[in-house]
Design an enzyme around this catalytic site. Sequence first.
Site, PDB file in Angstrom:
ATOM      1  N   SER A 181      -9.056   1.822   3.012  1.00  0.00           N
ATOM      2  CA  SER A 181      -8.393   2.449   2.242  1.00  0.00           C
ATOM      3  C   SER A 181      -7.474   1.672   1.324  1.00  0.00           C
ATOM      4  O   SER A 181      -6.487   2.188   0.687  1.00  0.00           O
ATOM      5  CB  SER A 181      -7.733   3.858   2.857  1.00  0.00           C
ATOM      6  OG  SER A 181      -6.919   3.348   3.735  1.00  0.00           O
ATOM      7  N   LYS A 207       0.842  -1.264   0.049  1.00  0.00           N
ATOM      8  CA  LYS A 207       0.012  -0.064  -0.047  1.00  0.00           C
ATOM      9  C   LYS A 207       0.850   1.421   0.005  1.00  0.00           C
ATOM     10  O   LYS A 207       1.664   1.449   0.723  1.00  0.00           O
ATOM     11  CB  LYS A 207      -0.928   0.103   1.316  1.00  0.00           C
ATOM     12  CG  LYS A 207      -1.880   1.289   1.509  1.00  0.00           C
ATOM     13  CD  LYS A 207      -2.978   0.785   2.714  1.00  0.00           C
ATOM     14  CE  LYS A 207      -3.893   1.945   2.825  1.00  0.00           C
ATOM     15  NZ  LYS A 207      -4.743   1.576   3.997  1.00  0.00           N
ATOM     16  N   SER A 225      -9.796  -0.477   7.145  1.00  0.00           N
ATOM     17  CA  SER A 225      -9.255  -0.225   5.828  1.00  0.00           C
ATOM     18  C   SER A 225      -8.517  -1.667   5.400  1.00  0.00           C
ATOM     19  O   SER A 225      -8.005  -1.560   4.145  1.00  0.00           O
ATOM     20  CB  SER A 225      -8.240   0.807   5.860  1.00  0.00           C
ATOM     21  OG  SER A 225      -8.844   1.987   5.739  1.00  0.00           O
TER      22      SER A 225
END
Length: 556
Positions: free
Chosen positions: A260, A188, A284
């Site tokens: 996210s 990420k 997330s």
Amino acid sequence: MRKFGWVLLLAGFCLGFLVAQSGNTFKRADVRAALRLIQVEFNRDEIDTMMDYLRGNLKGYEKMREFPLENHIDPAMAFDPFPVDYIFPTQTSVLDWKLPVQVNLPENQEDIAYLSIPELAYLIKNKKISSRQLTEIYLDRIKKYDPQLLSFITLTEELALAQADQADEDIASGKYRGILHGIPYGVKDLASVPGYPTTWGAAPYKNQVIDQKASIIQKLEDQGAILLGKLVTGSLARGDVWFGGQTKNPWDLSQGATGSSAGSGSAVSAGLAAFAIGTETLGSIISPSTRTGVTGLRPTYGTVSRHGFMVLSWSMDKVGPICRSVEDCAIVYDHIRGQDRKDRSSKPSSFEYNLHPDIQKLKIAQLKFNSSSLNPTQEAAYLKTLDEFKALNLEIQPIELPTDYPFEAFDIILRAESGAFFDALVREGGHRDLVEQDESSRANSLRQSRLIPAVEYLQANRYRRKLIDEIHALFKEYDVILSSTYGGRQMLITNLTGHPALSIPNGFDDQGRPTSITLIGNYFEEAKILHLANAYQKQFDYHKKRPSAYKESSAK
């Protein structure tokens, strides 16, 4: 909440209005207006006695802002969620992960891309496929399919091929490092990698290069894993919308992947990486894993170092793996866990994972839910999955989460802490450059954080301490707690308390899109929830289903 006196620097006394004034000039009416926002009232004489203090506070804020703070500087006090009676585990070394006895190399490259980590490791170690060949398979898939999915922000192709060549050279010379040696993955884009942009998914930072390597990137590199690239995070770790568009769900391109850790879920689901690293503050990892039909582990707060990652909330951020199976999550978690001197919140951890556990010894509970919090499809999927667990000869006890807390107040903890980290962005106007600007946007969340009083932040954390102790007392009677992923407050509560959670696919809704169930464990007992979930996946193969929407779109 102990250890959080540093927050007194956040908002003074809800005087964000005053900071916006020119110099140190503000009036009695400004103070009265600021106080009105928090429903506190003082008379004229009382306000007059405050004015010199407030001017002094403002001078202090202004002076403080003359000294820049680097991203890696944490507050002087670290969050401690653990009850007073908790005994921390002793740090244990990485397990000796055994490879399968025999794996045949598939003829189809897509079948290769969807193999498990142990299967890929067998093929690489036994030279049935080289790490470079495997890396090129994933790179080709990324170039073919990611234009539809938007799961990668930055492709680290040159680095990946160099790492793959080194892995092949090491393995050929007998220097096999373990089960992750030569395995390609993505991270990420909150994690810094020297020489590559770390964009945080936000336009103001799209050219940001941080000359720092996140600790878990170094750990994975030491194990010989191959970094394919940086995966999409929703703007400043919110949702699935970033400066390049919206990351899509490989099962249904009309949907976003949620966030996210949007890119992590989407890429793993579409077979663009063998595994991925995500982060969670308030859903997330669990949310995109649910949406994209993969398996995501949110570890205990502090078990995985966050050094080198963007901060959204010092007291809530966690780093964990997103994979296609429970076993893959266990393998990756084992290699990234452990105390790190560069992250003061990190803790020692043990991991007693067993491929053949006796799950009948586990004490299991399930959270009662209010039917109004789930739609009929979600409720039916949850009840069906409870029956599937019971079919494994398990006894499951119903329990209820506490309800007598000011849950509406707890979100100010995250918002106040993110407001502190992004203080300069707001003061300098960079929040206006973020793509989303509506009421639910990160930009708006950061703006309103200026008006959260330090007193209320501390009060919310005192209730949080009470909640932590009560949840610990409830959970410690069980090894695993089953919960619907949807509705209710378990996501908020367990993120506040720092308990580990695991999302696994459990079927499909009436439109053919994945659904999930969440397993919650006690502090540092990830192995137990993984044991039960792995037994479930051996019986029910929802996790082996593959999406096709992203391929159909690419073929048009």
